[in-house]
Design a protein around this motif. Sequence first.
Motif, short mmCIF file in Angstrom:
data_model
loop_
_atom_site.label_atom_id
_atom_site.label_comp_id
_atom_site.label_asym_id
_atom_site.label_seq_id
_atom_site.Cartn_x
_atom_site.Cartn_y
_atom_site.Cartn_z
N GLN A 121 0.83 -1.20 0.00
CA GLN A 121 0.00 0.00 0.00
C GLN A 121 0.87 1.26 0.00
O GLN A 121 0.57 2.23 -0.70
CB GLN A 121 -0.93 0.01 1.20
CG GLN A 121 -1.85 1.20 1.21
CD GLN A 121 -2.73 1.26 2.43
OE1 GLN A 121 -2.47 0.59 3.42
NE2 GLN A 121 -3.75 2.08 2.38
N GLY A 122 1.93 1.25 0.78
CA GLY A 122 2.85 2.39 0.79
C GLY A 122 3.49 2.64 -0.56
O GLY A 122 3.68 3.79 -0.98
N PHE A 123 3.81 1.57 -1.27
CA PHE A 123 4.38 1.71 -2.60
C PHE A 123 3.41 2.43 -3.53
O PHE A 123 3.79 3.35 -4.26
CB PHE A 123 4.73 0.33 -3.17
CG PHE A 123 5.29 0.38 -4.55
CD1 PHE A 123 6.62 0.68 -4.75
CD2 PHE A 123 4.49 0.14 -5.65
CE1 PHE A 123 7.15 0.73 -6.02
CE2 PHE A 123 5.01 0.18 -6.92
CZ PHE A 123 6.34 0.49 -7.12
N PHE A 124 2.14 2.04 -3.49
CA PHE A 124 1.17 2.68 -4.36
C PHE A 124 0.86 4.11 -3.93
O PHE A 124 0.56 4.96 -4.76
CB PHE A 124 -0.12 1.86 -4.45
CG PHE A 124 0.02 0.68 -5.37
CD1 PHE A 124 0.19 0.85 -6.72
CD2 PHE A 124 0.01 -0.60 -4.86
CE1 PHE A 124 0.33 -0.22 -7.57
CE2 PHE A 124 0.15 -1.68 -5.69
CZ PHE A 124 0.31 -1.50 -7.05
N LEU A 125 0.92 4.39 -2.64
CA LEU A 125 0.70 5.76 -2.18
C LEU A 125 1.85 6.68 -2.57
O LEU A 125 1.64 7.83 -2.94
CB LEU A 125 0.49 5.79 -0.66
CG LEU A 125 -0.82 5.20 -0.14
CD1 LEU A 125 -0.82 5.21 1.38
CD2 LEU A 125 -2.00 5.96 -0.69
N VAL A 126 3.08 6.18 -2.48
CA VAL A 126 4.23 7.01 -2.78
C VAL A 126 4.46 7.14 -4.28
O VAL A 126 4.69 8.23 -4.80
CB VAL A 126 5.50 6.45 -2.08
CG1 VAL A 126 6.75 7.16 -2.54
CG2 VAL A 126 5.36 6.55 -0.58
N PHE A 127 4.39 6.04 -5.00
CA PHE A 127 4.77 6.05 -6.40
C PHE A 127 3.59 6.01 -7.36
O PHE A 127 3.79 5.96 -8.56
CB PHE A 127 5.67 4.85 -6.71
CG PHE A 127 7.00 4.92 -6.03
CD1 PHE A 127 7.96 5.80 -6.45
CD2 PHE A 127 7.27 4.11 -4.94
CE1 PHE A 127 9.18 5.87 -5.81
CE2 PHE A 127 8.48 4.17 -4.30
CZ PHE A 127 9.44 5.06 -4.74
N GLY A 128 2.36 6.04 -6.89
CA GLY A 128 1.22 5.89 -7.78
C GLY A 128 0.45 7.16 -8.06
O GLY A 128 -0.73 7.09 -8.40
N ARG A 129 1.06 8.31 -7.93
CA ARG A 129 0.34 9.56 -8.12
C ARG A 129 0.22 9.98 -9.58
O ARG A 129 -0.58 10.81 -9.91
CB ARG A 129 1.01 10.67 -7.33
CG ARG A 129 0.81 10.51 -5.84
CD ARG A 129 1.24 11.76 -5.13
NE ARG A 129 2.68 11.88 -5.14
CZ ARG A 129 3.45 11.71 -4.08
NH1 ARG A 129 2.91 11.41 -2.94
NH2 ARG A 129 4.75 11.83 -4.16
#
Length: 142
Positions: free
Chosen positions: A125-133
């Motif tokens: 989830q952190g990966f998608f929050l940080v890199f998924g913008r």
Amino acid sequence: MRWQRRERLLEGSCYSALVALSFSGAIGLTFLMLGCALEDYGVYWPLFVLIFHAISPIPHFIAKRATYDSDATSSACRELAYFFTTGIVVSAFGFPVILARVSVIKWGACGLVLAGNAVIFLTIQGFFLVFGRGDDFSWEQW
């Protein structure tokens, strides 16, 4: 000159976020391996949760490809992806509990696997929050 400083700052935070996510993923996998490989436990059935970890982002990727309008507040495809992802995550938490309930693994191993699941899914989830913008600072560059 200012845009160069901003770009360097973004690169630095990008690398530090990537290192933090890698570290937390390694901690989660360590919990999972401890639940399997400790002498008291010694059963490797809980490693099947790795399948759930691998397939959990797939519905998100499919929904991202299928929906082009990112400004919409809701879409049926995105909601279906959330539903499937939730089912996968719940199954990953339920699998070790069922294995412990039928005495295939011990409850201590179940606890370690559940702790590993929590850390790994929070890392995903952190990966998608940080890199998924979707801006210059996105996972697509990796």
